[in-house]
Enzyme design. Structure first.
Site, short mmCIF file in Angstrom:
data_model
loop_
_atom_site.label_atom_id
_atom_site.label_comp_id
_atom_site.label_asym_id
_atom_site.label_seq_id
_atom_site.Cartn_x
_atom_site.Cartn_y
_atom_site.Cartn_z
CG HIS A 1 -1.79 -1.12 1.23
ND1 HIS A 1 -1.48 -2.40 1.83
CD2 HIS A 1 -3.07 -1.25 0.67
CE1 HIS A 1 -2.27 -3.15 1.54
NE2 HIS A 1 -3.57 -2.68 1.14
CG ASP B 1 -16.66 14.66 18.61
OD1 ASP B 1 -15.64 14.61 18.16
OD2 ASP B 1 -17.42 13.72 18.90
N1 HPA Z 1 -15.92 9.03 18.30
C1 HPA Z 1 -15.04 8.20 17.56
N2 HPA Z 1 -13.98 8.74 16.95
C2 HPA Z 1 -13.79 10.09 16.69
C3 HPA Z 1 -14.80 11.12 17.43
C4 HPA Z 1 -16.10 10.47 18.22
O1 HPA Z 1 -16.87 11.18 18.78
N3 HPA Z 1 -14.45 12.41 17.36
C5 HPA Z 1 -13.31 12.05 16.76
N4 HPA Z 1 -12.89 11.16 16.42
#
Ligand code: HPA
Length: 234
Positions: A4, A204
């Protein structure tokens, strides 16, 4: 050359940064390295080698999830002799005091992935970071005025889980954030006796539902990439 990664052995440095997104690999090559040259375009999983603080460094995209990072890291360790690998990626916070844009350095990674279940015949393995890299990265981050969170993360196979509250079990047992690759990177580093670390910015929060915007993601990504580059050449 490997299946790869279409590069000659000496085209990849023994110090490597691993962003999930191949366009982030290009961003680092264009903005943070000097004399960068692209060595891989197979499947658009871009890889570059350039110079940072006088040392050769490569940046290789890994894609998302354990099966994808497993392919690239296996080939980098086994076929290209990579000695140090630092993942730079994003993660979702599962603790209320860890906010978007914060940095998490993963000491270790729990996982719901089948990979280590298959590898260890159902036994539980504890994938862990290189202490040396972790300590160096922490000190570099602190010197830049940022205070990373350090602890266990969760490498999940399911970005879209069937159970929206699943993260709460991991949170109850002290895990800091959820991502999708770290457990495999640490397991392979142990197998090949190499050094590995994951530095993650929180994109997040599963606790508050907050998300970062594109511009904020780029600014926090650059800060994390600089910490990772200074660490990998240390
Ligand atoms: N979950 C899984 N992987 C991730 C997340 C999440 O909320 N945010 C960034 N990568």
């Amino acid at each position: 050359m490997s299946i790869h990664i279409d590069a000659k052995t000496d085209e990849i440095a023994d110090l490597v940064l691993l962003p999930g997104d191949p366009l982030r690999a290009r961003f680092i090559a264009e903005n943070l390295l000097t004399s960068a040259a692209q060595y891989n375009t197979v499947r658009n999983m871009l890889g570059y080698t350039g110079v940072f603080n006088g040392k050769r460094v490569s940046v290789q995209g890994t894609g998302m999830g354990i099966p994808s990072i497993s392919i690239y890291v296996n080939e980098l360790f086994r076929d290209f002799g990579v000695r140090r690998a630092i993942r730079i990626g994003t993660a979702g916070s599962i603790q209320s005091d860890i906010k978007i844009r914060d940095i998490v350095m993963a000491v270790s990674a729990c996982t719901d992935s089948a990979a280590n279940g298959i590898r260890f015949g159902g036994r539980s393995y504890a994938p862990a970071a290189s202490f040396k890299l972790l300590r160096t990265a922490y000190d570099i981050a602190e010197a830049k005025g940022c205070k990373p969170f350090v602890g266990t993360v969760v490498s999940t196979d399911m970005f879209y889980s069937e159970d929206p509250d699943e993260w709460k079990l991991w949170a109850k047992f002290g895990c800091l954030a959820v991502e999708m690759e770290c457990a495999e990177l640490y397991t392979l580093a142990a197998k090949y006796r190499r050094e590995a670390l994951a530095i993650l910015t929180i994109s997040d929060s599963l606790v508050s539902g907050e998300l970062t915007g594109a511009l904020e993601r780029e600014t926090s990504f650059t800060r994390m990439a600089e910490i990772a580059l200074e660490t990998v050449v240390s």
